[in-house]
Scaffold this active site. Structure first.
Site, PDB file in Angstrom:
ATOM      1  N   ASP A 164      31.110 101.813 -13.260  1.00 39.97           N
ATOM      2  CA  ASP A 164      30.652 103.100 -12.742  1.00 39.97           C
ATOM      3  C   ASP A 164      30.441 104.064 -13.909  1.00 39.97           C
ATOM      4  O   ASP A 164      29.407 104.729 -14.012  1.00 39.97           O
ATOM      5  CB  ASP A 164      31.696 103.658 -11.766  1.00 39.97           C
ATOM      6  CG  ASP A 164      31.318 105.021 -11.221  1.00 39.97           C
ATOM      7  OD1 ASP A 164      30.147 105.184 -10.816  1.00 39.97           O
ATOM      8  OD2 ASP A 164      32.174 105.926 -11.206  1.00 39.97           O
TER       9      ASP A 164
ATOM     10  N   TYR B 281      38.629 100.564  -6.732  1.00 39.92           N
ATOM     11  CA  TYR B 281      37.941 101.231  -5.621  1.00 39.92           C
ATOM     12  C   TYR B 281      38.482 100.794  -4.267  1.00 39.92           C
ATOM     13  O   TYR B 281      38.435 101.549  -3.304  1.00 39.92           O
ATOM     14  CB  TYR B 281      36.440 100.939  -5.663  1.00 39.92           C
ATOM     15  CG  TYR B 281      35.637 101.908  -6.483  1.00 39.92           C
ATOM     16  CD1 TYR B 281      35.959 102.173  -7.810  1.00 39.92           C
ATOM     17  CD2 TYR B 281      34.534 102.560  -5.936  1.00 39.92           C
ATOM     18  CE1 TYR B 281      35.207 103.050  -8.561  1.00 39.92           C
ATOM     19  CE2 TYR B 281      33.777 103.440  -6.680  1.00 39.92           C
ATOM     20  CZ  TYR B 281      34.118 103.680  -8.000  1.00 39.92           C
ATOM     21  OH  TYR B 281      33.365 104.550  -8.732  1.00 39.92           O
TER      22      TYR B 281
ATOM     23  N   ASP C 286      37.031 101.509 -24.003  1.00 39.72           N
ATOM     24  CA  ASP C 286      36.862 102.736 -24.799  1.00 39.72           C
ATOM     25  C   ASP C 286      35.890 102.486 -25.948  1.00 39.72           C
ATOM     26  O   ASP C 286      34.996 103.290 -26.225  1.00 39.72           O
ATOM     27  CB  ASP C 286      38.222 103.282 -25.284  1.00 39.72           C
ATOM     28  CG  ASP C 286      39.105 102.222 -25.946  1.00 39.72           C
ATOM     29  OD1 ASP C 286      38.792 101.012 -25.854  1.00 39.72           O
ATOM     30  OD2 ASP C 286      40.112 102.609 -26.563  1.00 39.72           O
TER      31      ASP C 286
ATOM     32  N   ASP D 164      26.663 105.207 -16.106  1.00 42.31           N
ATOM     33  CA  ASP D 164      26.162 106.576 -16.265  1.00 42.31           C
ATOM     34  C   ASP D 164      25.852 106.878 -17.733  1.00 42.31           C
ATOM     35  O   ASP D 164      24.868 107.542 -18.055  1.00 42.31           O
ATOM     36  CB  ASP D 164      27.176 107.607 -15.740  1.00 42.31           C
ATOM     37  CG  ASP D 164      26.926 107.990 -14.284  1.00 42.31           C
ATOM     38  OD1 ASP D 164      26.270 107.198 -13.571  1.00 42.31           O
ATOM     39  OD2 ASP D 164      27.368 109.076 -13.866  1.00 42.31           O
TER      40      ASP D 164
ATOM     41  N   LYS E 243      40.130  96.168 -20.476  1.00 45.98           N
ATOM     42  CA  LYS E 243      41.165  96.936 -21.183  1.00 45.98           C
ATOM     43  C   LYS E 243      42.378  96.025 -21.320  1.00 45.98           C
ATOM     44  O   LYS E 243      43.490  96.330 -20.859  1.00 45.98           O
ATOM     45  CB  LYS E 243      41.464  98.235 -20.396  1.00 45.98           C
ATOM     46  CG  LYS E 243      42.361  99.223 -21.125  1.00 45.98           C
ATOM     47  CD  LYS E 243      41.689  99.924 -22.291  1.00 45.98           C
ATOM     48  CE  LYS E 243      42.675 100.801 -23.031  1.00 45.98           C
ATOM     49  NZ  LYS E 243      42.129 101.368 -24.279  1.00 45.98           N
TER      50      LYS E 243
HETATM   51  C1  IPM Z   1      27.676 105.091  -8.024  1.00 44.72           C
HETATM   52  C2  IPM Z   1      28.318 106.303  -7.438  1.00 44.72           C
HETATM   53  C3  IPM Z   1      29.267 105.879  -6.338  1.00 44.72           C
HETATM   54  C4  IPM Z   1      30.361 105.054  -6.988  1.00 44.72           C
HETATM   55  C5  IPM Z   1      29.856 106.999  -5.495  1.00 44.72           C
HETATM   56  C6  IPM Z   1      28.778 107.876  -4.882  1.00 44.72           C
HETATM   57  C7  IPM Z   1      30.782 106.480  -4.429  1.00 44.72           C
HETATM   58  O1  IPM Z   1      28.936 107.058  -8.435  1.00 44.72           O
HETATM   59  O2  IPM Z   1      27.064 104.323  -7.257  1.00 44.72           O
HETATM   60  O3  IPM Z   1      27.777 104.900  -9.237  1.00 44.72           O
HETATM   61  O4  IPM Z   1      31.326 105.602  -7.536  1.00 44.72           O
HETATM   62  O5  IPM Z   1      30.253 103.834  -6.951  1.00 44.72           O
HETATM   63 MG    MG Z   2      28.552 106.364 -10.419  1.00 43.76          MG
END
Ligand code: IPM
Ligand code: MG
Length: 357
Positions: free
Chosen positions: A248, A142, A224, A252, A192
């Site tokens: 990240d 990032y 993975d 999710d 990884k």
């Molecule tokens: C998160 C989001 C952010 C990230 C974005 C909005 C920059 O996806 O906080 O997970 O990628 O960190």
């Molecule tokens: Mg995110």
């Protein structure tokens, strides 16, 4: 009375709506513990771009540094999607993470029992699920340099750099071990290392400090495989520690296991303890301004704030309990409602939580 300063950054979309009940909950829960909270509001994200052309105005960062903790709603929306990368709302969030040194991002994925049927997995695979993902938040791909898009041999190439230094790996790994030692004492480091040198170093550094935490059982997993295991048998995990980008993505996945993104809080912590608290969900522009949003992730983020930044664990417990009671009584916002549930709006959900505090 003890007093604390909290900077609230509502941001964009439903961010505006979900912070309002969360502030009200924060106020009541703090007073019950003898603490007065002074709330200051500031601008970040798209609203800041509209007001002053900058997703993170210098004043906002100064206010954040001076506060005991920051509560954020969310940033981004279609209105700002066509701006160049450097001036998008997301830059405001990334700038806050970097400016405050928030290297440790805690993303719990907890399945609240009454919501088991909302998961995309079979109920028996997720019943009682309680995972904590710790994502490194100020390094890795990032923020790595060099980065950019340039022309080489008559075509454009895009590039980013995944880079971690030993001290960055060590401090996030220590957060992982420490938090694991307060939970079920199992830490899985995700990398990884079969392909990336940066991951080989990651694994080496994690291993090198493991002997400082003899009560924690450490394992390693390739990213993975970790993604697969999360959807195959998620309850095998207790605490996962990983890099910025892997975290990240995996957070999710973990969020979806609970079936209710609208329920998940997060904390981003620095070495000094200054923390930023925000719901894991986004700004949901499609439902913004309609009183349909679920404020519980933001309310639970206030709970994490009491626990990790404001040193009021009893207030955190009472928020967690109040939210559990509201759910047990069958109240649902639209995102978590089944066919026979009592659907309430964002404001009402906030009031219901306050009544149970
Ligand atoms: C998160 C989001 C952010 C990230 C974005 C909005 C920059 O996806 O906080 O997970 O990628 O960190
Ligand atoms: Mg995110």
């Amino acid at each position: 009375m003890n007093s604390k300063n909290v900077l609230v950054l509502p941001g964009d979309g439903i961010g505006q709506e979900v912070v309002a009940p969360a502030i009200a909950v924060m106020d009541v829960a703090a007073k019950q513990e003898g603490c007065e909270i002074t709330v200051t509001q500031g601008l970040v994200g798209g609203v800041a771009i509209d007001a002053c052309g900058d997703p993170l105005p210098a004043e906002t960062l100064e206010l954040a540094k001076a506060a005991d903790a920051v509560l954020l709603g969310g940033v981004g929306g279609p209105k700002w999607d066509n701006l160049p990368m450097a001036s998008r709302p997301e830059k405001g969030l990334l700038g806050l993470r970097q400016g405050l040194g928030l290297f440790a991002n805690l993303r719990p994925a907890l399945l609240s029992a009454p919501l088991a049927s909302a998961s995309s997995l079979k109920p028996e695979l997720v019943a009682g699920l309680d995972i904590l993902i710790i994502r490194e938040l100020t390094g890795g791909i990032y923020f790595g340099e060099p980065r950019g898009i340039e022309t080489r041999d008559n075509e454009r190439v895009g590039f980013n750099t995944m880079v971690y230094s030993e001290h960055e790996i060590e401090r996030i790994a220590r957060s992982g071990f420490e938090l694991a030692s307060k939970r079920n004492k199992r830490l899985c480091s995700v990398d990884k290392a079969n392909v990336l040198e940066v991951s080989q170093l990651w694994r080496e550094v994690v291993n090198s400090i493991a002997s400082d935490y003899p009560d924690v059982e450490l394992s390693h997993m390739y990213v993975d495989n970790a993604a697969m295991q999360l959807v195959r048998e998620p309850k095998q995990f207790d605490v996962i520690v990983t890099t910025n980008m892997f975290g990240d993505i995996l957070s999710d996945v973990a969020a979806m296991l609970t079936g209710s993104l609208g329920m998940l809080p997060s904390a981003s912590l620095s070495a000094s303890g200054t923390g930023l608290y925000e719901p894991v969900h986004g700004t949901a522009p499609d439902i913004a301004g309609k009183d349909l949003a679920n404020p519980l992730a933001t309310i639970l983020s206030v709970g994490m704030m009491f626990r990790y930044s404001l040193d009021l664990p009893a207030a955190a417990d009472s928020i967690d309990r109040a939210v559990a009671e509201v759910l047990a009584e069958g109240y649902r916002t639209a995102d978590i409602a089944g066919p026979n549930d009592d659907v309430v709006g964002c404001r009402t959900m906030g009031e219901l939580v306050i009544e149970r505090l």
